[in-house]
Design an enzyme around this catalytic site. Structure first.
Site, PDB file in Angstrom:
ATOM      1  N   ARG A   1       6.955   1.295  13.696  1.00  0.00           N
ATOM      2  CA  ARG A   1       7.435   1.358  12.253  1.00  0.00           C
ATOM      3  C   ARG A   1       8.350  -0.257  12.857  1.00  0.00           C
ATOM      4  NH1 ARG A   1       5.278   3.935   8.274  1.00  0.00           N
ATOM      5  NH2 ARG A   1       5.257   5.927   8.813  1.00  0.00           N
TER       6      ARG A   1
ATOM      7  N   TYR B   1      11.236   9.357   1.631  1.00  0.00           N
ATOM      8  CA  TYR B   1      11.421   8.210   0.300  1.00  0.00           C
ATOM      9  C   TYR B   1      11.995   8.341  -0.974  1.00  0.00           C
ATOM     10  CZ  TYR B   1       7.800   6.115   3.736  1.00  0.00           C
ATOM     11  OH  TYR B   1       7.352   5.596   4.892  1.00  0.00           O
TER      12      TYR B   1
ATOM     13  N   HIS C   1       3.640  -4.260   9.736  1.00  0.00           N
ATOM     14  CA  HIS C   1       3.221  -3.772  11.755  1.00  0.00           C
ATOM     15  C   HIS C   1       2.306  -4.051  11.955  1.00  0.00           C
ATOM     16  CE1 HIS C   1       6.879  -1.564  10.017  1.00  0.00           C
ATOM     17  NE2 HIS C   1       6.215  -0.508   9.477  1.00  0.00           N
TER      18      HIS C   1
ATOM     19  N   ASP D   1       1.210 -15.484   7.645  1.00  0.00           N
ATOM     20  CA  ASP D   1       0.831 -16.745   7.348  1.00  0.00           C
ATOM     21  C   ASP D   1       1.037 -17.266   5.780  1.00  0.00           C
ATOM     22  OD1 ASP D   1       0.394 -16.845   9.794  1.00  0.00           O
ATOM     23  OD2 ASP D   1      -1.308 -16.884   9.853  1.00  0.00           O
TER      24      ASP D   1
ATOM     25  N   ARG E   1       4.677  11.143  -2.036  1.00  0.00           N
ATOM     26  CA  ARG E   1       4.964  10.777  -1.271  1.00  0.00           C
ATOM     27  C   ARG E   1       6.189  10.723   0.235  1.00  0.00           C
ATOM     28  NH1 ARG E   1       4.529   4.534   1.608  1.00  0.00           N
ATOM     29  NH2 ARG E   1       4.208   5.058   3.580  1.00  0.00           N
TER      30      ARG E   1
ATOM     31  N   GLU F   1      12.438  -8.476   2.617  1.00  0.00           N
ATOM     32  CA  GLU F   1      11.772  -8.148   2.920  1.00  0.00           C
ATOM     33  C   GLU F   1      12.396  -6.745   2.272  1.00  0.00           C
ATOM     34  OE1 GLU F   1      10.784  -8.007   7.726  1.00  0.00           O
ATOM     35  OE2 GLU F   1       9.766  -6.217   7.258  1.00  0.00           O
TER      36      GLU F   1
ATOM     37  N   PRO G   1       0.261  -1.140  -0.265  1.00  0.00           N
ATOM     38  CA  PRO G   1      -0.164   0.064   0.000  1.00  0.00           C
ATOM     39  C   PRO G   1       0.466   0.876   0.315  1.00  0.00           C
ATOM     40  CG  PRO G   1      -0.035  -1.003   1.969  1.00  0.00           C
ATOM     41  CD  PRO G   1       0.752  -2.086   0.961  1.00  0.00           C
ATOM     42  N   ASN G   2       0.667   2.304  -0.687  1.00  0.00           N
ATOM     43  CA  ASN G   2       0.465   3.550  -0.666  1.00  0.00           C
ATOM     44  C   ASN G   2       2.590   3.404  -1.813  1.00  0.00           C
ATOM     45  OD1 ASN G   2      -1.693   4.719   1.192  1.00  0.00           O
ATOM     46  ND2 ASN G   2      -0.488   3.829   2.262  1.00  0.00           N
TER      47      ASN G   2
ATOM     48  N   ALA H   1       3.120  -0.496   5.139  1.00  0.00           N
ATOM     49  CA  ALA H   1       2.236  -0.279   6.042  1.00  0.00           C
ATOM     50  C   ALA H   1       2.142  -2.348   7.153  1.00  0.00           C
ATOM     51  CB  ALA H   1       1.277   0.727   6.828  1.00  0.00           C
TER      52      ALA H   1
ATOM     53  N   HIS I   1      12.930  -2.587   3.136  1.00  0.00           N
ATOM     54  CA  HIS I   1      12.105  -1.108   3.112  1.00  0.00           C
ATOM     55  C   HIS I   1      12.800   0.074   2.855  1.00  0.00           C
ATOM     56  CE1 HIS I   1       9.188  -3.190   5.629  1.00  0.00           C
ATOM     57  NE2 HIS I   1      10.394  -3.467   6.081  1.00  0.00           N
ATOM     58  N   ILE I   2      12.504   0.499   2.039  1.00  0.00           N
ATOM     59  CA  ILE I   2      12.650   2.008   1.625  1.00  0.00           C
ATOM     60  C   ILE I   2      14.023   2.907   2.430  1.00  0.00           C
ATOM     61  CG2 ILE I   2      12.876   4.588   0.362  1.00  0.00           C
ATOM     62  CD1 ILE I   2      10.355   2.752  -1.258  1.00  0.00           C
ATOM     63  N   SER I   3      13.236   3.208   3.968  1.00  0.00           N
ATOM     64  CA  SER I   3      13.414   4.099   4.153  1.00  0.00           C
ATOM     65  C   SER I   3      13.595   2.593   5.545  1.00  0.00           C
ATOM     66  CB  SER I   3      12.558   4.586   5.914  1.00  0.00           C
ATOM     67  OG  SER I   3      11.724   3.783   5.740  1.00  0.00           O
TER      68      SER I   3
ATOM     69  N   ARG J   1      13.077   4.722  12.671  1.00  0.00           N
ATOM     70  CA  ARG J   1      11.968   5.426  12.890  1.00  0.00           C
ATOM     71  C   ARG J   1      10.330   5.767  13.523  1.00  0.00           C
ATOM     72  NH1 ARG J   1       9.124   5.006   7.030  1.00  0.00           N
ATOM     73  NH2 ARG J   1       7.881   6.883   7.761  1.00  0.00           N
TER      74      ARG J   1
ATOM     75  N   ASN K   1       7.987  -5.183  -0.276  1.00  0.00           N
ATOM     76  CA  ASN K   1       8.281  -4.427  -0.228  1.00  0.00           C
ATOM     77  C   ASN K   1       6.359  -3.784   0.500  1.00  0.00           C
ATOM     78  OD1 ASN K   1       7.785  -2.051   1.773  1.00  0.00           O
ATOM     79  ND2 ASN K   1       8.701  -0.332   0.055  1.00  0.00           N
TER      80      ASN K   1
HETATM   81  C1  DQA Z   1       8.250   1.275   3.688  1.00  0.00           C
HETATM   82  C2  DQA Z   1       8.215   1.424   5.455  1.00  0.00           C
HETATM   83  C3  DQA Z   1       6.947   1.254   6.387  1.00  0.00           C
HETATM   84  O1  DQA Z   1       6.804   1.875   7.535  1.00  0.00           O
HETATM   85  C4  DQA Z   1       6.286   2.667   5.576  1.00  0.00           C
HETATM   86  O2  DQA Z   1       4.787   1.358   6.317  1.00  0.00           O
HETATM   87  C5  DQA Z   1       5.618   2.055   4.060  1.00  0.00           C
HETATM   88  C6  DQA Z   1       6.966   2.302   2.653  1.00  0.00           C
HETATM   89  C7  DQA Z   1       9.332   1.649   3.435  1.00  0.00           C
HETATM   90  O3  DQA Z   1       9.689   1.487   2.306  1.00  0.00           O
HETATM   91  O4  DQA Z   1      10.480   2.737   4.402  1.00  0.00           O
HETATM   92  O5  DQA Z   1       4.190   2.181   3.196  1.00  0.00           O
HETATM   93  O6  DQA Z   1       8.106  -0.030   4.205  1.00  0.00           O
END
Ligand code: DQA
Length: 151
Positions: free
Chosen positions: A116, A23, A85, A92, A18, A103, A10-11, A82, A105-107, A112, A79
Site C-alpha cells: 500500500r 476504516y 496501488h 493516465d 468492512r 487523493e 472498489p469496496n 486498491a 485514504h481513510i487509513s 500498513r 479515494n
Molecule cells: C484505502 C486504502 C487502500 O489501500 C485500500 O485498498 C482501500 C481503502 C483507504 O481509504 O484507506 O480500499 O484507500
C-alpha cells in the site's frame, strides 16, 4: 455555485462493516452526509459517487476534466481504494483529463502493508490526504475549496 466531485473506488460501498478496526464504523451514506455538510460550509455543491469498476471511474474522471474546464467543477476528491496501488490507467486518466484532484485514504496507507506504500495516483494529484479516518473527506473538501478560491 461550483461542484465538488467525490469519487470512491472498489469496496468502499462496504464501509461500516468492512474491517472496522481499519476504516471505522461510518457507512458510505454517512460519508456522503459528512461531505454534504463540508460542501455547504464552503459554498460548493456535491456530486458523490462510488464504483467497483476501474473503467467507470476513468469515464467519470474524463467528465470531470470537461466540467472543470467549463468552470462548473472545483475538482475531485478521489479515494481510489486498491486501484491506488495498481492502476496506471487511473494515473493516465487524471493527467489526461487535466483535472484538479485530491487523493484521499481513510487509513494511513504508509503505516500498513508495503504493497500500500506505492500510489499511482499521487504523481498526478494536487494533494494527498491519508490517515484522518472518514473526517479526511471533509478536510479534503475544505482543501479543494481553498485551491479553487485561490485561482
Ligand atoms: C484505502 C486504502 C487502500 O489501500 C485500500 O485498498 C482501500 C481503502 C483507504 O481509504 O484507506 O480500499 O484507500
Amino acid at each position: 455555485m461550483k461542484t465538488a466531485l467525490v469519487l470512491n473506488g472498489p469496496n468502499l460501498n462496504l464501509l461500516g462493516t468492512r474491517e472496522p478496526a481499519v476504516y471505522g464504523s461510518a457507512t458510505l451514506a454517512d460519508v456522503e452526509q459528512l461531505c454534504l455538510r463540508a460542501c455547504a460550509a464552503h459554498g460548493l455543491a456535491l456530486d458523490f459517487r462510488q464504483s467497483n469498476h476501474e473503467g467507470e471511474l476513468i469515464d467519470w474522471l474524463h467528465q470531470a476534466g470537461r466540467a472543470e474546464a467549463a468552470g462548473s467543477l472545483a475538482g475531485v476528491v478521489l479515494n481510489a481504494g486498491a486501484y491506488t496501488h495498481t492502476s496506471v490507467a487511473l494515473h493516465d486518466a487524471i493527467k489526461g483529463a487535466g483535472v484538479t484532484l485530491i487523493e484521499l485514504h481513510i487509513s494511513n496507507v504508509h503505516a500498513r502493508e508495503a504493497f500500500r506504500h506505492h500510489s499511482y495516483i499521487s504523481p498526478a494529484a494536487k494533494a494527498v490526504m491519508a490517515g484522518f479516518g472518514v473526517a479526511g473527506y471533509g478536510l479534503a473538501i475544505a482543501g479543494l475549496a481553498q485551491i479553487d478560491s485561490a485561482r
